[in-house]
Design an enzyme around this catalytic site. Structure first.
Site, short mmCIF file in Angstrom:
data_model
loop_
_atom_site.label_atom_id
_atom_site.label_comp_id
_atom_site.label_asym_id
_atom_site.label_seq_id
_atom_site.Cartn_x
_atom_site.Cartn_y
_atom_site.Cartn_z
CG ASN A 14 -32.68 12.92 27.49
OD1 ASN A 14 -31.88 12.44 26.67
ND2 ASN A 14 -32.29 13.66 28.51
CG HIS A 110 -26.46 8.88 35.49
ND1 HIS A 110 -27.18 9.45 36.53
CD2 HIS A 110 -25.15 9.16 35.76
CE1 HIS A 110 -26.35 10.00 37.38
NE2 HIS A 110 -25.11 9.84 36.93
C1 GAR Z 1 -30.96 14.75 31.79
O1 GAR Z 1 -29.68 15.31 31.74
C2 GAR Z 1 -30.90 13.36 32.38
O2 GAR Z 1 -29.76 12.65 32.02
C3 GAR Z 1 -30.88 13.69 33.85
O3 GAR Z 1 -31.80 14.74 34.00
C4 GAR Z 1 -31.84 15.51 32.80
C5 GAR Z 1 -33.28 15.63 32.34
O4 GAR Z 1 -33.40 16.50 31.26
N1 GAR Z 1 -31.22 12.53 34.64
C6 GAR Z 1 -30.66 12.26 35.82
O5 GAR Z 1 -29.85 12.98 36.35
C7 GAR Z 1 -31.10 10.95 36.44
N2 GAR Z 1 -30.19 10.54 37.47
P1 GAR Z 1 -34.67 16.48 30.29
O6 GAR Z 1 -35.92 16.56 31.16
O7 GAR Z 1 -34.48 17.71 29.46
O8 GAR Z 1 -34.63 15.21 29.48
#
Ligand code: GAR
Length: 208
Positions: A14, A110
């Site tokens: 992200n 989320h």
């Molecule tokens: C993402 O899917 C985000 O939405 C989730 O963790 C992942 C991080 O991925 N966040 C949560 O679950 C927060 N409650 P990334 O490090 O590749 O962005």
């Protein structure tokens, strides 16, 4: 220009979506000024370095409790002149001191359609495991403002993504990232930086 800090704990896809959007001129009125990780060595810090963005580590284990860590985090954000905090896969508990310092100025992404599959204990792959276990046909992603309540703040943007036959938590996670998270988060950040998000109770109005 709103100075943006992106808080991360892992791979940082992200964060990468935000960096890419910034390179394409899609973050209007803002710039990513800092990436803060909850532990050293995470790949998100590498992404920050490659993009020339200063990276910092504020780790829970270096403080006596979550409150002390949050206070250190807020001090750092204030010192850097940050106006928008983005939680992009930030997996460490932060306490109310953060929300008090940045009211309606913290965005979280989320990986589900809130109020489904959210709240305490729902993070990362576990969210998708629960969605599949429940048998939903549609899931998605939500970008919301952070309030005192876990995953309970005003919703900024949401996008639905279909669950497909034979999905695993990993395939569903990937589809939701590609189709929803990586698009919604840069959009929400840009809207905030343009001053187009107006919060009224639980509702976020998006100005034209
Ligand atoms: C993402 O899917 C985000 O939405 C989730 O963790 C992942 C991080 O991925 N966040 C949560 O679950 C927060 N409650 P990334 O490090 O590749 O962005």
């Amino acid at each position: 220009m709103v100075k943006i800090a992106v808080l991360v704990s892992g791979g940082g896809t992200n964060l990468q979506a935000l960096i890419d959007a910034q390179s394409c001129g899609e973050i209007i009125g803002g710039e990513i000024a800092a990436v803060i990780a909850s532990k050293p060595g995470v790949y998100a810090l590498e992404r920050a370095k490659n993009a020339g963005i200063p990276g910092y580590v504020i780790a829970r284990k270096d403080y006596s409790d979550s409150r002390a860590m949050t206070v250190a985090l807020v001090d750092k954000l204030k010192e850097l002149g940050i106006g928008l905090v983005v939680l992009a896969g930030f997996m460490t508990i932060i306490t109310n001191e953060m929300v008090e310092a940045y009211p309606n100025a913290i965005l979280n992404v989320h990986p589900a359609l809130i109020p489904s599959f959210c709240g305490k204990g729902y993070y990362g792959l576990h969210v998708h495991e629960e969605a599949l276990k429940y048998g939903v046909k549609v899931s998605g992603a939500t970008v919301h403002f952070v309030s005192e309540e876990c995953d309970g703040g005003p919703i900024v943007l949401q996008k639905a993504v279909p669950v497909e036959e034979g999905d695993t938590p990993e395939t569903l996670q990937r589809r939701i990232m590609e189709q929803a998270e990586w698009k919604l988060l840069p959009q929400a950040v840009s809207l905030f930086c343009q001053g187009r998000l107006k919060v009224e109770g639980r509702t976020v109005h998006i100005a034209e």
